[in-house]
Each structure stands twice: as structure tokens, then as C-alpha cells.
Design a protein around this motif. Structure first.
Motif, mmCIF file in Angstrom:
data_model
loop_
_atom_site.group_PDB
_atom_site.id
_atom_site.type_symbol
_atom_site.label_atom_id
_atom_site.label_comp_id
_atom_site.label_asym_id
_atom_site.label_seq_id
_atom_site.Cartn_x
_atom_site.Cartn_y
_atom_site.Cartn_z
ATOM 1 N N PHE A 142 0.859 -1.181 0.000
ATOM 2 C CA PHE A 142 0.000 0.000 0.000
ATOM 3 C C PHE A 142 0.898 1.235 0.000
ATOM 4 O O PHE A 142 1.777 1.373 0.853
ATOM 5 N N CYS A 143 0.708 2.115 -0.962
ATOM 6 C CA CYS A 143 1.610 3.243 -1.189
ATOM 7 C C CYS A 143 0.791 4.531 -1.194
ATOM 8 O O CYS A 143 0.084 4.819 -2.158
ATOM 9 N N THR A 144 0.870 5.295 -0.104
ATOM 10 C CA THR A 144 -0.011 6.443 0.067
ATOM 11 C C THR A 144 0.761 7.743 0.238
ATOM 12 O O THR A 144 1.912 7.742 0.682
ATOM 13 N N ASN A 145 0.125 8.846 -0.106
ATOM 14 C CA ASN A 145 0.652 10.175 0.163
ATOM 15 C C ASN A 145 -0.085 10.834 1.321
ATOM 16 O O ASN A 145 0.097 12.026 1.570
ATOM 17 N N ASP A 146 -0.944 10.098 2.015
ATOM 18 C CA ASP A 146 -1.723 10.679 3.108
ATOM 19 C C ASP A 146 -0.775 11.261 4.160
ATOM 20 O O ASP A 146 0.057 10.553 4.719
ATOM 21 N N SER A 147 -0.903 12.556 4.428
ATOM 22 C CA SER A 147 -0.038 13.187 5.424
ATOM 23 C C SER A 147 -0.847 13.929 6.487
ATOM 24 O O SER A 147 -0.368 14.868 7.116
ATOM 25 N N GLN A 148 -2.099 13.467 6.674
ATOM 26 C CA GLN A 148 -2.916 14.002 7.763
ATOM 27 C C GLN A 148 -3.042 13.006 8.909
ATOM 28 O O GLN A 148 -3.513 13.366 9.981
ATOM 29 N N LYS A 149 -2.638 11.762 8.661
ATOM 30 C CA LYS A 149 -2.738 10.723 9.689
ATOM 31 C C LYS A 149 -1.398 9.999 9.814
ATOM 32 O O LYS A 149 -0.693 9.804 8.823
ATOM 33 N N SER A 150 -1.077 9.584 11.022
ATOM 34 C CA SER A 150 0.085 8.719 11.192
ATOM 35 C C SER A 150 -0.212 7.387 10.523
ATOM 36 O O SER A 150 -1.378 7.044 10.278
ATOM 37 N N ARG A 151 0.821 6.641 10.231
ATOM 38 C CA ARG A 151 0.619 5.340 9.594
ATOM 39 C C ARG A 151 -0.254 4.442 10.482
ATOM 40 O O ARG A 151 -1.131 3.739 9.990
ATOM 41 N N ARG A 152 -0.017 4.500 11.787
ATOM 42 C CA ARG A 152 -0.809 3.681 12.721
ATOM 43 C C ARG A 152 -2.288 4.064 12.673
ATOM 44 O O ARG A 152 -3.166 3.200 12.623
ATOM 45 N N ASP A 153 -2.574 5.363 12.684
ATOM 46 C CA ASP A 153 -3.975 5.807 12.671
ATOM 47 C C ASP A 153 -4.654 5.459 11.356
ATOM 48 O O ASP A 153 -5.835 5.079 11.329
ATOM 49 N N LEU A 154 -3.921 5.607 10.247
ATOM 50 C CA LEU A 154 -4.491 5.285 8.946
ATOM 51 C C LEU A 154 -4.828 3.804 8.847
ATOM 52 O O LEU A 154 -5.921 3.428 8.399
ATOM 53 N N VAL A 155 -3.903 2.959 9.286
ATOM 54 C CA VAL A 155 -4.142 1.512 9.249
ATOM 55 C C VAL A 155 -5.302 1.138 10.157
ATOM 56 O O VAL A 155 -6.155 0.317 9.795
ATOM 57 N N GLY A 156 -5.371 1.749 11.331
ATOM 58 C CA GLY A 156 -6.479 1.473 12.242
ATOM 59 C C GLY A 156 -7.814 1.831 11.629
ATOM 60 O O GLY A 156 -8.797 1.083 11.758
ATOM 61 N N LEU A 157 -7.882 2.967 10.950
ATOM 62 C CA LEU A 157 -9.107 3.389 10.269
ATOM 63 C C LEU A 157 -9.512 2.375 9.209
ATOM 64 O O LEU A 157 -10.687 1.968 9.126
ATOM 65 N N LEU A 158 -8.554 1.941 8.397
ATOM 66 C CA LEU A 158 -8.853 0.991 7.327
ATOM 67 C C LEU A 158 -9.258 -0.373 7.883
ATOM 68 O O LEU A 158 -10.157 -1.032 7.350
ATOM 69 N N GLN A 159 -8.623 -0.790 8.957
ATOM 70 C CA GLN A 159 -8.997 -2.066 9.568
ATOM 71 C C GLN A 159 -10.435 -2.021 10.087
ATOM 72 O O GLN A 159 -11.186 -2.989 9.939
ATOM 73 N N ARG A 160 -10.832 -0.901 10.672
ATOM 74 C CA ARG A 160 -12.215 -0.763 11.156
ATOM 75 C C ARG A 160 -13.214 -0.784 10.014
ATOM 76 O O ARG A 160 -14.381 -1.158 10.203
ATOM 77 N N GLN A 161 -12.766 -0.402 8.823
ATOM 78 C CA GLN A 161 -13.641 -0.442 7.653
ATOM 79 C C GLN A 161 -13.675 -1.824 7.007
ATOM 80 O O GLN A 161 -14.415 -2.033 6.055
ATOM 81 N N GLY A 162 -12.854 -2.744 7.520
ATOM 82 C CA GLY A 162 -12.886 -4.117 7.032
ATOM 83 C C GLY A 162 -11.725 -4.542 6.169
ATOM 84 O O GLY A 162 -11.681 -5.684 5.705
ATOM 85 N N PHE A 163 -10.740 -3.655 5.951
ATOM 86 C CA PHE A 163 -9.605 -3.989 5.086
ATOM 87 C C PHE A 163 -8.588 -4.872 5.801
ATOM 88 O O PHE A 163 -8.309 -4.684 6.982
ATOM 89 N N ASP A 164 -8.033 -5.823 5.058
ATOM 90 C CA ASP A 164 -6.936 -6.669 5.535
ATOM 91 C C ASP A 164 -5.642 -5.924 5.256
ATOM 92 O O ASP A 164 -5.101 -5.975 4.150
#
Length: 270
Positions: free
Chosen positions: A52-74
Motif C-alpha cells: 500500500f503506497c499512500t501520500n496521506d499526510s494528515q494521519k500517522s501510519r498507525r492511525d491510517l491503518v487502524g481506520l482501514l482495519q475498522r472499515q474491514g480492510f486486511d
């Protein structure tokens, strides 16, 4: 255009953009793009390597992954290449002390960085932090330096949230470049070094990889300049005019990630 079998032959690794491909962000955390959760699951069950290759710079990597996991992503933290951790490493390696013009959500990525007596400026998607006062402060820091260094976490023009299109860090980066007469160092797509880092972390060569993204310049053009193939999805920030872009032409256009994964599973895996 060549048949899909020819275009996808030899692919061993898949780089996935996140925002606009997996989900559309928003104040409520955003929402998955239909079919994307299942598409990621199918891809990870296949023989293909995934990064996964992102330019998201509003969230830490941990917060971004946590958000995606809550949405159901592996997805796990170790599978994500993002600009803030990469920038933190660069600052340490070069002994740089940044003035930070960044979003509070990503500030934790720089907790171990010395920010006293700044000798550079780091700019990210600061959102509401892009006030005149904050931009002017960054401008003054740069102008006071004999050899000003501006590091930008990406150079995107805009991105998409559930409420609509949002102005991205690239516009503010360009303002500082113009005002100071300098050129920013970009950490993130479309920087070649950034794509090469993602490829190294995934363990495949550029000619064996394909990028799937919604940004015709940052995702598609950046990947192709590194020797990768690239598919553009018609979700996220995609605009119909992207398919007639004067400089960049994707190796294929697909309606969404689910369609891209279907094609990869049919043609890339033998």
C-alpha cells in the motif's frame, strides 16, 4: 491498446494507492469504495505481492491503518509506505531540524526529531493549519536560511473526500517555492525514490510491478517513470479528462479496484 494479457504479463507485485482507491476520506472517517474491501482480500489470497503506497499526510501510519482495519480492510502497518516516516528518516540522516507545517494527526511521526533552531521547513497537508500566519512563518524561516531546504510530503493538487474535492499540499508547496525562489524536495509520489522504496520493501523489480491509483500524474505518471506499469481507477479524484491527459497515458483504465483485481487474477497469474 494491447490486450490485457499482454499488458499484465509478468506482474508479480501490486502497489495500491489508498485514498480514492480503497476509500474516500471524510470527517466521519470516510467510507470504503464499493467492492474495494473484497478486492484487497482476493488480491492478498493470490500469489501476487501487495504494498500500500499512500501520500496521506494528515494521519500517522498507525492511525491510517487502524481506520482501514475498522472499515474491514486486511492491512497491517508494515505493509504501508507513507511519506511521514520516510521524511523522519531523511531528517535524521541529514541532521536537519525542521520547522513543521503539518497536520496534528501526523505530528507523532516526528516526536523523535529535534525542531529547535530550524534549518529547514517540512510541509504536509496541514488542512486548516494552512493559515496566512502559518504560511508566512514558514516563509520567514526559509528566507532566513543561507541555503533554504523545503521538504514536502507529496505534491498533489487535490484529493477527494465524501464531501467533495479538497485542495492538497502541492498548492501550498508551490506558493513557498515561488515566494522563496527555491525548489522543494518531494517525499512521496511521484518521487522516483519513493516508488523505489516501496518496490524494495515489496521485494520486486519495477518491470514486475503495477501501480493502481486515481491520480493520473502522481500515481500513474510517477510509477511509469520508474519503469512500472500503472492502471487508473475511475474513482476518487479521477476526472474524465484524465484519459486524454497530454503527457500521461495509463496502461489501462478501470472502473474501480474490484475490476482491476479481476483483470490481474485472470491475466497476471499463470
Amino acid at each position: 491498446m494491447a490486450a490485457w494479457g499482454e499488458r499484465l504479463a509478468g506482474v508479480r507485485g501490486v502497489l495500491l494507492d489508498i485514498s480514492g482507491v480503497l476509500y474516500d476520506g471524510g470527517e466521519d472517517g470516510g467510507t470504503p469504495i464499493p467492492g474495494s474491501v473484497e478486492a484487497v482480500a482476493r488480491l492478498k489470497l493470490s500469489k501476487l505481492k501487495v504494498r500500500f503506497c499512500t501520500n496521506d499526510s494528515q494521519k500517522s501510519r498507525r492511525d491510517l491503518v487502524g481506520l482501514l482495519q475498522r472499515q474491514g480492510f486486511d492491512i497491517s502497518e508494515g505493509e504501508v509506505t507513507s511519506p511521514a516516516p520516510a521524511t523522519s528518516l531523511i531528517l535524521k540522516e541529514r541532521g536537519l531540524r525542521p520547522h513543521l507545517l503539518i497536520h496534528d494527526g501526523v505530528r507523532s511521526e516526528f516526536d523523535q526529531i529535534d525542531t529547535s533552531n530550524p534549518n529547514c521547513v517540512v510541509i504536509a497537508d496541514a488542512g486548516e493549519g494552512f493559515s496566512y500566519q502559518n504560511m508566512n512563518e514558514a516563509f520567514r524561516v526559509l528566507m532566513d536560511l543561507e541555503k533554504p531546504v523545503l521538504i514536502s510530503l507529496g505534491k498533489g493538487r487535490y484529493y477527494k473526500e465524501t464531501s467533495g474535492l479538497m485542495l492538497d499540499v502541492g498548492a501550498y508547496m508551490k506558493a513557498l517555492e515561488y515566494a522563496c525562489g527555491i525548489e522543494a524536495e518531494v517525499v512521496g509520489k511521484p518521487s522516483p525514490e519513493y516508488f523505489q522504496l516501496a518496490l524494495k520493501e515489496m521485494g520486486v523489480e519495477a518491470h514486475e510491478a503495477i501501480m493502481i491509483g486515481d491520480d493520473i500524474v502522481g500515481d500513474i505518471g510517477g510509477a511509469q517513470r520508474c519503469g512500472m506499469r500503472a492502471l487508473q481507477v475511475r474513482t476518487g479524484k479521477f476526472r474524465p479528462s484524465d484519459e486524454q491527459h497530454p503527457e500521461v497515458k495509463a496502461d489501462g483504465y478501470v472502473d474501480n479496484l474490484a475490476e482491476a483485481v479481476n483483470l490481474l487474477l485472470q491475466h497476471a497469474i499463470k
